[in-house]
Motif scaffolding. Structure first.
Motif, PDB file in Angstrom:
ATOM      1  N   PHE A 254       0.802  -1.216   0.000  1.00 16.24           N
ATOM      2  CA  PHE A 254       0.000   0.000   0.000  1.00 16.24           C
ATOM      3  C   PHE A 254       0.842   1.277   0.000  1.00 16.24           C
ATOM      4  CE2 PHE A 254      -2.852  -3.192   1.556  1.00 16.24           C
ATOM      5  CZ  PHE A 254      -4.089  -2.842   1.060  1.00 16.24           C
ATOM      6  N   LEU A 255       1.759   1.399   0.943  1.00 13.09           N
ATOM      7  CA  LEU A 255       2.462   2.663   1.158  1.00 13.09           C
ATOM      8  C   LEU A 255       3.354   3.030  -0.020  1.00 13.09           C
ATOM      9  CD1 LEU A 255       2.501   4.782   3.379  1.00 13.09           C
ATOM     10  CD2 LEU A 255       4.511   3.692   4.318  1.00 13.09           C
ATOM     11  N   ARG A 256       4.162   2.108  -0.486  1.00 19.04           N
ATOM     12  CA  ARG A 256       5.067   2.403  -1.608  1.00 19.04           C
ATOM     13  C   ARG A 256       4.317   2.687  -2.901  1.00 19.04           C
ATOM     14  NH1 ARG A 256      10.219  -1.681  -1.126  1.00 19.04           N
ATOM     15  NH2 ARG A 256      11.031  -0.827   0.818  1.00 19.04           N
ATOM     16  N   ALA A 257       3.166   2.074  -3.056  1.00 24.47           N
ATOM     17  CA  ALA A 257       2.369   2.277  -4.266  1.00 24.47           C
ATOM     18  C   ALA A 257       1.417   3.469  -4.133  1.00 24.47           C
ATOM     19  CB  ALA A 257       1.577   1.015  -4.586  1.00 24.47           C
ATOM     20  N   HIS A 258       1.404   4.120  -2.990  1.00 18.52           N
ATOM     21  CA  HIS A 258       0.556   5.293  -2.722  1.00 18.52           C
ATOM     22  C   HIS A 258      -0.924   4.991  -2.987  1.00 18.52           C
ATOM     23  CE1 HIS A 258       4.261   7.560  -2.341  1.00 18.52           C
ATOM     24  NE2 HIS A 258       4.644   7.061  -3.507  1.00 18.52           N
ATOM     25  N   VAL A 259      -1.358   3.820  -2.555  1.00 25.86           N
ATOM     26  CA  VAL A 259      -2.720   3.357  -2.811  1.00 25.86           C
ATOM     27  C   VAL A 259      -3.753   4.253  -2.137  1.00 25.86           C
ATOM     28  CG1 VAL A 259      -4.336   1.451  -2.420  1.00 25.86           C
ATOM     29  CG2 VAL A 259      -2.007   0.978  -3.184  1.00 25.86           C
ATOM     30  N   ILE A 260      -3.565   4.529  -0.853  1.00 24.84           N
ATOM     31  CA  ILE A 260      -4.548   5.340  -0.115  1.00 24.84           C
ATOM     32  C   ILE A 260      -4.584   6.757  -0.656  1.00 24.84           C
ATOM     33  CG2 ILE A 260      -5.199   6.216   2.162  1.00 24.84           C
ATOM     34  CD1 ILE A 260      -5.572   3.173   1.794  1.00 24.84           C
ATOM     35  N   GLU A 261      -3.418   7.313  -0.975  1.00 27.74           N
ATOM     36  CA  GLU A 261      -3.378   8.654  -1.561  1.00 27.74           C
ATOM     37  C   GLU A 261      -4.147   8.682  -2.880  1.00 27.74           C
ATOM     38  OE1 GLU A 261       0.652  10.707  -1.074  1.00 27.74           O
ATOM     39  OE2 GLU A 261       1.085   8.594  -0.609  1.00 27.74           O
ATOM     40  N   GLY A 262      -3.991   7.643  -3.680  1.00 28.82           N
ATOM     41  CA  GLY A 262      -4.714   7.546  -4.934  1.00 28.82           C
ATOM     42  C   GLY A 262      -6.224   7.464  -4.726  1.00 28.82           C
ATOM     43  N   ILE A 263      -6.632   6.687  -3.728  1.00 31.49           N
ATOM     44  CA  ILE A 263      -8.071   6.567  -3.424  1.00 31.49           C
ATOM     45  C   ILE A 263      -8.618   7.906  -2.973  1.00 31.49           C
ATOM     46  CG2 ILE A 263      -9.728   5.549  -1.808  1.00 31.49           C
ATOM     47  CD1 ILE A 263      -8.002   2.988  -1.875  1.00 31.49           C
ATOM     48  N   LEU A 264      -7.876   8.620  -2.110  1.00 30.30           N
ATOM     49  CA  LEU A 264      -8.345   9.922  -1.633  1.00 30.30           C
ATOM     50  C   LEU A 264      -8.428  10.927  -2.784  1.00 30.30           C
ATOM     51  CD1 LEU A 264      -6.426  10.184   1.755  1.00 30.30           C
ATOM     52  CD2 LEU A 264      -8.858   9.741   1.421  1.00 30.30           C
ATOM     53  N   GLU A 265      -7.464  10.902  -3.697  1.00 33.13           N
ATOM     54  CA  GLU A 265      -7.503  11.782  -4.877  1.00 33.13           C
ATOM     55  C   GLU A 265      -8.690  11.450  -5.770  1.00 33.13           C
ATOM     56  OE1 GLU A 265      -5.778  14.502  -5.876  1.00 33.13           O
ATOM     57  OE2 GLU A 265      -4.903  14.435  -3.861  1.00 33.13           O
ATOM     58  N   GLU A 266      -8.932  10.162  -5.955  1.00 36.89           N
ATOM     59  CA  GLU A 266     -10.054   9.725  -6.781  1.00 36.89           C
ATOM     60  C   GLU A 266     -11.377  10.166  -6.167  1.00 36.89           C
ATOM     61  OE1 GLU A 266     -11.823   5.431  -7.979  1.00 36.89           O
ATOM     62  OE2 GLU A 266      -9.654   5.684  -8.220  1.00 36.89           O
ATOM     63  N   MET A 267     -11.463  10.117  -4.846  1.00 39.14           N
ATOM     64  CA  MET A 267     -12.692  10.546  -4.162  1.00 39.14           C
ATOM     65  C   MET A 267     -12.894  12.053  -4.276  1.00 39.14           C
ATOM     66  SD  MET A 267     -12.634   8.050  -0.837  1.00 39.14           S
ATOM     67  CE  MET A 267     -13.971   8.892  -0.037  1.00 39.14           C
ATOM     68  N   LYS A 268     -11.798  12.834  -4.309  1.00 34.29           N
ATOM     69  CA  LYS A 268     -11.914  14.285  -4.479  1.00 34.29           C
ATOM     70  C   LYS A 268     -12.478  14.641  -5.847  1.00 34.29           C
ATOM     71  CE  LYS A 268      -8.165  15.962  -1.587  1.00 34.29           C
ATOM     72  NZ  LYS A 268      -6.837  16.601  -1.592  1.00 34.29           N
ATOM     73  N   ASP A 269     -12.120  13.840  -6.855  1.00 34.04           N
ATOM     74  CA  ASP A 269     -12.564  14.122  -8.224  1.00 34.04           C
ATOM     75  C   ASP A 269     -14.033  13.801  -8.434  1.00 34.04           C
ATOM     76  OD1 ASP A 269      -9.991  14.910  -8.780  1.00 34.04           O
ATOM     77  OD2 ASP A 269      -9.402  12.973  -9.630  1.00 34.04           O
ATOM     78  N   GLU A 270     -14.610  12.980  -7.598  1.00 35.66           N
ATOM     79  CA  GLU A 270     -16.018  12.587  -7.766  1.00 35.66           C
ATOM     80  C   GLU A 270     -16.959  13.666  -7.338  1.00 35.66           C
ATOM     81  OE1 GLU A 270     -16.620   8.891  -5.741  1.00 35.66           O
ATOM     82  OE2 GLU A 270     -15.484   7.787  -7.225  1.00 35.66           O
TER      83      GLU A 270
END
Length: 185
Positions: free
Chosen positions: A169-185
């Protein structure tokens, strides 16, 4: 080697060390986040300890018999269960910290995650001290060995989960990506 350069090196080293310590102490936002992380982790670890205790209590005969395969399967099952659930718990924890607490410091969770790994080293040291006590005080070694087994499994799961979370998760920035995706919605 020039003695003045050596003296200057130690003077700067002392000054830099002192400044780093003082700056870390003064960073109240990090202390607040660390306190929240600690409270969250303490509650989480207590719940996982309770679950592990119930598993062990229910299967205590398998743990303390000579049947090594059954004991290893039980320990493996417990580690897998705790590890799988823990990945989701830490992901939630990262999302909360990144979304609410790290506006001024985008690397706050990364710093706290590193602190978590440092705490694992301290816990390993504590388990080593308990193992020494079990060897020295043979009258209470049975109780200490059971405690060491229980704490060792929890710490081992904690280390595995931290390692897995960092890799998956951390190295792939998974949570950051999910949070960014949620901002775009």
């Amino acid at each position: 080697m020039d003695k003045r350069k050596v003296a200057r090196f130690y003077e700067l080293l002392t000054h830099k060390c002192w400044n780093r310590i003082v700056n870390r102490i003064r960073d109240t936002k990090k202390w607040l986040a660390l306190l929240q992380l600690a409270a969250y982790n303490i509650i989480y670890i207590m719940v996982m300890c309770g679950v592990l205790y119930l598993i062990f209590q229910h299967h205590s005969e398998e743990l303390f018999t000579i049947d090594l395969v059954s004991a290893l399967l039980l320990v493996g099952q417990s580690l897998f269960s705790i590890s799988f659930v823990s990945l989701f718990v830490i992901g939630t924890e990262e999302a909360i910290i990144r979304a609410m607490l790290s506006r001024n410091n985008p690397h706050l969770f990364d710093e706290l995650f590193d602190t978590q790994k440092d705490i694992q080293n301290l816990l390993m040291g504590l388990l080593s001290v308990l193992a020494i006590l079990a060897a020295v005080f043979t009258s209470i070694s049975d109780q200490l060995n059971r405690g060491l087994l229980f704490c060792g499994i929890i710490l081992f799961a904690y280390i595995i989960v931290t390692w897995l979370y960092e890799r998956l998760f951390l190295r792939a920035h998974v949570i950051e990506g999910i949070l960014e995706e949620m901002k775009d919605e």
